[in-house]
Structures are given as structure tokens and as C-alpha cells.
Design a protein around this motif. Structure first.
Motif, short mmCIF file in Angstrom:
data_model
loop_
_atom_site.label_atom_id
_atom_site.label_comp_id
_atom_site.label_asym_id
_atom_site.label_seq_id
_atom_site.Cartn_x
_atom_site.Cartn_y
_atom_site.Cartn_z
N VAL A 140 -21.06 -66.31 32.91
CA VAL A 140 -19.98 -65.34 33.07
C VAL A 140 -20.39 -64.05 32.37
O VAL A 140 -21.04 -64.07 31.32
CB VAL A 140 -18.67 -65.88 32.46
N GLU A 141 -20.03 -62.93 32.98
CA GLU A 141 -20.28 -61.61 32.41
C GLU A 141 -18.97 -61.11 31.80
O GLU A 141 -17.91 -61.25 32.41
CB GLU A 141 -20.73 -60.69 33.53
N LYS A 142 -19.06 -60.53 30.62
CA LYS A 142 -17.89 -59.96 29.96
C LYS A 142 -18.06 -58.45 29.90
O LYS A 142 -19.12 -57.95 29.54
CB LYS A 142 -17.76 -60.53 28.55
N GLY A 143 -17.01 -57.75 30.26
CA GLY A 143 -17.04 -56.30 30.20
C GLY A 143 -15.73 -55.77 29.66
O GLY A 143 -14.77 -56.53 29.45
N LEU B 73 -14.52 -69.07 27.12
CA LEU B 73 -15.09 -67.95 27.88
C LEU B 73 -16.33 -67.40 27.17
O LEU B 73 -17.34 -67.10 27.82
CB LEU B 73 -14.05 -66.85 28.07
N ASP B 74 -16.27 -67.27 25.85
CA ASP B 74 -17.43 -66.79 25.10
C ASP B 74 -18.63 -67.72 25.26
O ASP B 74 -19.77 -67.26 25.36
CB ASP B 74 -17.09 -66.61 23.62
N THR B 75 -18.38 -69.02 25.31
CA THR B 75 -19.46 -69.99 25.53
C THR B 75 -20.10 -69.77 26.90
O THR B 75 -21.33 -69.77 27.03
CB THR B 75 -18.93 -71.43 25.42
N LEU B 76 -19.27 -69.56 27.91
CA LEU B 76 -19.80 -69.30 29.26
C LEU B 76 -20.58 -67.99 29.31
O LEU B 76 -21.60 -67.90 29.99
CB LEU B 76 -18.65 -69.28 30.27
N VAL B 77 -20.12 -66.98 28.58
CA VAL B 77 -20.85 -65.71 28.49
C VAL B 77 -22.20 -65.94 27.83
O VAL B 77 -23.24 -65.48 28.33
CB VAL B 77 -20.02 -64.66 27.72
N ASN B 78 -22.23 -66.67 26.72
CA ASN B 78 -23.48 -66.93 26.00
C ASN B 78 -24.48 -67.72 26.83
O ASN B 78 -25.69 -67.55 26.68
CB ASN B 78 -23.20 -67.66 24.69
N GLY C 66 -24.00 -68.41 37.17
CA GLY C 66 -22.79 -69.22 37.13
C GLY C 66 -22.43 -69.78 38.49
O GLY C 66 -22.04 -70.94 38.62
N ASP C 67 -22.57 -68.95 39.51
CA ASP C 67 -22.29 -69.40 40.87
C ASP C 67 -23.25 -70.52 41.28
O ASP C 67 -22.84 -71.52 41.87
CB ASP C 67 -22.40 -68.22 41.83
N THR C 68 -24.52 -70.37 40.92
CA THR C 68 -25.51 -71.41 41.21
C THR C 68 -25.16 -72.71 40.49
O THR C 68 -25.26 -73.79 41.07
CB THR C 68 -26.92 -70.94 40.79
N ALA C 69 -24.74 -72.61 39.23
CA ALA C 69 -24.37 -73.80 38.46
C ALA C 69 -23.19 -74.53 39.12
O ALA C 69 -23.17 -75.77 39.18
CB ALA C 69 -24.03 -73.42 37.02
N ILE C 70 -22.23 -73.78 39.63
CA ILE C 70 -21.09 -74.40 40.31
C ILE C 70 -21.55 -75.09 41.58
O ILE C 70 -21.14 -76.22 41.87
CB ILE C 70 -20.00 -73.34 40.61
N GLN C 71 -22.39 -74.43 42.35
CA GLN C 71 -22.89 -75.04 43.59
C GLN C 71 -23.68 -76.32 43.30
O GLN C 71 -23.52 -77.32 44.01
CB GLN C 71 -23.77 -74.04 44.36
N GLU C 72 -24.51 -76.29 42.26
CA GLU C 72 -25.27 -77.48 41.90
C GLU C 72 -24.34 -78.61 41.46
O GLU C 72 -24.57 -79.78 41.79
CB GLU C 72 -26.27 -77.16 40.80
N ARG C 73 -23.30 -78.29 40.74
CA ARG C 73 -22.33 -79.29 40.31
C ARG C 73 -21.62 -79.90 41.52
O ARG C 73 -21.42 -81.11 41.60
CB ARG C 73 -21.33 -78.67 39.34
N ARG C 74 -21.24 -79.05 42.48
CA ARG C 74 -20.58 -79.55 43.69
C ARG C 74 -21.49 -80.48 44.47
O ARG C 74 -21.05 -81.50 45.00
CB ARG C 74 -20.14 -78.38 44.57
#
Length: 59
Positions: A24-27, A15-20, A42-50
Motif C-alpha cells: 500500500v502507498e501512503k500519501g 495500514l502502516d504494516t502494509l505500507v512498510n 499489493g495487487d499481485t499479492a492479492i491475486q496470488e492469494r486468490r
């Protein structure tokens, strides 16, 4: 990608890697509880992967 249960020792570093990377946003909800939410990036990265996967997998 894992065939076994994912433990805390593996989950939070990932999760920390995704935040960096800005995916992903951490709060903080309170002193003991964090939340994680997907960012627009992150949403764009998922769409591109799909889209990439759809070239190779026929669903």
C-alpha cells in the motif's frame, strides 16, 4: 478476520504494516488527511492469494 468493529488503534498500525511491506502507498492530501492506495505489488499479492485459495475453495 475480526468479528467486531475495527477501531483506529488497530486500523492504522495495520495500514502502516502494509505500507512498510510495499503493498500500500501512503500519501498526504492535506495536513490532516492521508490517503492509502494499493500498489502493483499489493495487487499481485492479492491475486496470488486468490489463486492459492482457489485450490481449496470451490466457488
Amino acid at each position: 478476520y475480526y468479528s467486531s468493529e475495527i477501531n483506529h488503534g488497530r486500523l492504522y498500525p495495520n495500514l502502516d504494516t502494509l505500507v512498510n511491506k510495499g503493498f500500500v502507498e501512503k500519501g498526504e492530501l492535506d495536513r490532516r488527511t492521508n490517503y492509502y492506495a494499493i500498489t502493483d505489488e499489493g495487487d499481485t499479492a492479492i491475486q496470488e492469494r486468490r489463486e492459492w485459495e482457489s485450490q481449496y475453495v470451490d466457488l
